[in-house]
Design an enzyme around this catalytic site. Structure first.
Site, PDB file in Angstrom:
ATOM      1  N   ASP A 219       0.821  -1.222   0.000  1.00 22.03           N
ATOM      2  CA  ASP A 219       0.000   0.000   0.000  1.00 22.03           C
ATOM      3  C   ASP A 219       0.853   1.270   0.000  1.00 22.03           C
ATOM      4  OD1 ASP A 219       1.008  -0.272   2.484  1.00 22.03           O
ATOM      5  OD2 ASP A 219      -0.896  -0.010   3.564  1.00 22.03           O
TER       6      ASP A 219
ATOM      7  N   HIS B 153      24.251  -0.454 -18.635  1.00 25.89           N
ATOM      8  CA  HIS B 153      23.259   0.002 -17.658  1.00 25.89           C
ATOM      9  C   HIS B 153      23.380  -0.776 -16.353  1.00 25.89           C
ATOM     10  CE1 HIS B 153      20.602   1.995 -20.933  1.00 25.89           C
ATOM     11  NE2 HIS B 153      21.597   2.759 -20.539  1.00 25.89           N
TER      12      HIS B 153
ATOM     13  N   ASP C  21      27.838   7.280 -13.916  1.00 23.92           N
ATOM     14  CA  ASP C  21      26.892   7.956 -14.819  1.00 23.92           C
ATOM     15  C   ASP C  21      25.695   8.353 -13.963  1.00 23.92           C
ATOM     16  OD1 ASP C  21      25.079   8.772 -16.720  1.00 23.92           O
ATOM     17  OD2 ASP C  21      25.391   7.058 -18.064  1.00 23.92           O
TER      18      ASP C  21
ATOM     19  N   ASP D 128      23.015  14.953 -17.170  1.00 26.12           N
ATOM     20  CA  ASP D 128      23.415  13.570 -17.479  1.00 26.12           C
ATOM     21  C   ASP D 128      24.928  13.562 -17.707  1.00 26.12           C
ATOM     22  OD1 ASP D 128      23.604  10.964 -18.324  1.00 26.12           O
ATOM     23  OD2 ASP D 128      22.455  11.243 -20.172  1.00 26.12           O
TER      24      ASP D 128
ATOM     25  N   HIS E 162      27.104   1.704 -28.424  1.00 24.70           N
ATOM     26  CA  HIS E 162      25.978   2.632 -28.335  1.00 24.70           C
ATOM     27  C   HIS E 162      26.235   3.887 -29.157  1.00 24.70           C
ATOM     28  CE1 HIS E 162      28.104   5.235 -25.395  1.00 24.70           C
ATOM     29  NE2 HIS E 162      28.477   4.130 -24.786  1.00 24.70           N
TER      30      HIS E 162
ATOM     31  N   HIS F 224      22.100  11.875 -27.111  1.00 23.94           N
ATOM     32  CA  HIS F 224      20.634  11.947 -27.193  1.00 23.94           C
ATOM     33  C   HIS F 224      20.208  13.334 -26.753  1.00 23.94           C
ATOM     34  CE1 HIS F 224      20.729  11.469 -22.776  1.00 23.94           C
ATOM     35  NE2 HIS F 224      21.642  10.537 -22.999  1.00 23.94           N
TER      36      HIS F 224
ATOM     37  N   HIS G 131      16.287  11.023 -21.673  1.00 21.68           N
ATOM     38  CA  HIS G 131      16.311  10.777 -23.124  1.00 21.68           C
ATOM     39  C   HIS G 131      15.129  11.576 -23.653  1.00 21.68           C
ATOM     40  CE1 HIS G 131      18.470   6.724 -22.211  1.00 21.68           C
ATOM     41  NE2 HIS G 131      19.264   7.758 -22.122  1.00 21.68           N
TER      42      HIS G 131
ATOM     43  N   GLU H 209      28.647  11.386 -25.466  1.00 21.97           N
ATOM     44  CA  GLU H 209      29.064  10.380 -24.482  1.00 21.97           C
ATOM     45  C   GLU H 209      29.741   9.161 -25.100  1.00 21.97           C
ATOM     46  OE1 GLU H 209      25.695   8.286 -22.623  1.00 21.97           O
ATOM     47  OE2 GLU H 209      24.383   9.766 -23.562  1.00 21.97           O
TER      48      GLU H 209
ATOM     49  N   TYR I 211      34.654  -0.155 -24.145  1.00 23.70           N
ATOM     50  CA  TYR I 211      34.331  -1.168 -23.133  1.00 23.70           C
ATOM     51  C   TYR I 211      34.985  -2.488 -23.511  1.00 23.70           C
ATOM     52  CZ  TYR I 211      30.740   2.439 -22.756  1.00 23.70           C
ATOM     53  OH  TYR I 211      30.102   3.640 -22.678  1.00 23.70           O
TER      54      TYR I 211
ATOM     55  N   ARG J 206      33.551   5.667 -20.094  1.00 23.79           N
ATOM     56  CA  ARG J 206      32.660   6.576 -20.816  1.00 23.79           C
ATOM     57  C   ARG J 206      32.854   7.950 -20.194  1.00 23.79           C
ATOM     58  NH1 ARG J 206      28.379   3.926 -20.464  1.00 23.79           N
ATOM     59  NH2 ARG J 206      27.229   4.808 -18.703  1.00 23.79           N
TER      60      ARG J 206
ATOM     61  N   GLU K 184      30.949  11.800 -20.456  1.00 27.33           N
ATOM     62  CA  GLU K 184      29.711  12.373 -21.005  1.00 27.33           C
ATOM     63  C   GLU K 184      29.517  13.808 -20.534  1.00 27.33           C
ATOM     64  OE1 GLU K 184      26.135  10.343 -19.606  1.00 27.33           O
ATOM     65  OE2 GLU K 184      24.979  11.188 -21.273  1.00 27.33           O
TER      66      GLU K 184
END
Ligand code: GLY
Ligand code: MN
Ligand code: MN
Length: 438
Positions: A32, A236, A253, A264, A343, A347, A354, A378, A382, A402, A404
């Site tokens: 709840d 991710h 990130d 971001d 990737h 964006h 995004h 970004e 990897y 990475r 960014e």
């Protein structure tokens, strides 16, 4: 500002139309208790209204009451338990709309609003329940055709209009985005400083959340990623559960949401405070790719130019590292970089991380960058031997990098909103593993 946006939208909607925007649903977290409420971005954009259950109606043809908000009524019992409500009595002035009513009046009032309309705009496809409700309204007024009234035949997706508007940030939006970027850059610098071998990924996440909440942010703009070592090669990774190891890199990130606008930022740095030679070689390539991508952020260039600029540097870098072999141009055409860079380079960024807005021109070519657009840049590399065991890549095993930044396109170039977050090798080494914050 909000009235101006609504007027511009009503101009696009045209005559004999009605627009309706529903608040996002409250989502159950467990039994709840609910998730923290996040308002619908379109409702925020058009009316600055963060209330659950609210509905905005726009009527371009109306002489009065062109913008109407339906909100939850005052309710002493509910307010004692669940929190204060503005109520329709105060909503009109507070939100600057032409009229405000209690939400339970909507189904009755909608009939008169729809008479004379040929089309209804709403976020078609976003929610089955809302789609059904709009269809019921449309069918409900249809019987009035027998007495000669015009009623709607068309239901259209309002996002075809609002997405394009939201792509171009106005000055109020730019201020919020600058502030989200500033707080996020600060949190990244603090994260670098507090990192030690043995620090847990979730401890860094917690510190950054503390900084955002302390400075008036509702929450992160998206699920944070704090990944040490091989965790950084999972794009991710959000478990954020492991201890950071001496000798590893950590990829963070994380972005704040300030006044509902996202930042971001990704930064990657050594847990020890010092890059190994191998880590630094890879890092310098990604950093150069970021710079090439940012340099391509110019009005008149295309969205895809940013990606292509980054890919060119990354591919050359992979050849220099000995991971790829051959002619760089051919390797780019064959997408030989893909096992290590899977990737895209960015964006749109705004109310949603995004963000909305098309990536292509009408003729199918990549979108031309124009002042007011905000995008991320970004690039990354990897190396995870579990995913591709290439002998030439083994020296770089478990490195995930990475970097960014968030870039606003301006009349004469761009503004890097996140430049304050350290990223050169010298700046990162000067900050990482240096200060005890707690
Ligand atoms: N943090 C999500 C992204 O960088 O796109
Ligand atoms: Mn990111
Ligand atoms: Mn991003």
């Amino acid at each position: 500002m909000f009235a101006k946006r609504r007027d511009a939208l009503m101009q696009k909607m045209g005559a004999r139309s009605l627009g309706v925007w529903f608040a996002s649903p409250v989502r159950l977290r467990s039994r709840d208790t609910d998730h923290v409420y996040r308002a619908s971005s379109d409702l925020l954009y058009l009316a600055n209204c963060p209330e659950p259950e609210a509905v905005l109606i726009l009527r371009p043809d109306a002489d009065e009451e062109r913008s109407i908000l339906f909100v939850r009524p005052r309710d002493k019992e509910r307010e004692i338990w669940m929190g204060r409500r503005l109520g329709p009595e105060r909503a009109k002035e507070h939100y600057g709309v032409d009229a405000a009513y209690a939400i339970d009046e909507l189904d009755t009032k909608i009939t008169s609003y729809l008479l004379g309309c040929e089309k209804i705009y709403h976020q078609l496809g976003d929610s089955e329940a809302n789609d059904r409700r709009v269809i019921e309204w449309k069918e409900g007024v249809k019987r009035q055709r027998r007495v000669g009234k015009v009623t709607p035949d068309h239901i259209l997706d309002s996002r075809a209009l609002t997405d394009e508007m939201r792509l171009f940030k106005d000055s109020a939006e730019m201020e919020h985005m600058r502030h989200a970027a500033k707080l996020t850059a600060e949190a990244h610098e603090m994260a670098m400083a507090m990192t030690r071998p043995g620090t847990y990924e979730y401890q860094i996440e917690a510190m950054m959340h503390y900084h955002f909440r302390k400075n008036g942010c509702l929450d992160f703009a998206y699920t944070p990623i704090v990944g040490g070592g091989a965790n950084a090669t999972i794009l991710h990774y959000t478990e954020n559960q492991d201890a950071l190891k001496d000798g590893d890199l950590v990829l963070i990130d994380v972005g704040a949401e300030y006044q509902f606008y996202a930042a971001d930022i990704t930064r990657t740095y050594p847990v020890s405070g010092k890059f190994t030679d191998t880590q630094r070689r890879v890092y310098e390539i990604v950093l150069a790719a970021l710079q090439a991508g940012i340099d391509a952020c110019q009005p008149g260039n295309r969205f895809d130019d940013v990606h292509q600029a980054a890919v060119a540097v990354l591919t050359q870098g992979l050849v220099d590292l000995g991971v790829l072999e051959g002619d760089v141009q051919t390797l780019i055409e064959e997408e030989a970089y893909k096992p290590y860079y899977m990737h895209k380079t960015g964006h749109w960024l705004g109310l949603d991380v995004h963000d909305v807005g098309g990536y292509f021109e009408e003729d199918g070519s990549s979108r031309i960058l124009q002042p007011g657009m905000v995008l991320t840049v970004e690039p990354g590399l990897y190396f995870n031997p579990d995913f591709h065991d290439v002998p030439e890549a083994r020296p770089f095993a478990d490195i995930g990098i990475r970097i960014e930044d968030d870039i606003l396109i301006t009349e004469d170039g761009h503004e890097n909103l996140t430049a304050a977050a350290p990223k050169s090798v010298a700046d990162v080494e000067a900050v990482a593993n240096t200060k005890t914050l707690f």
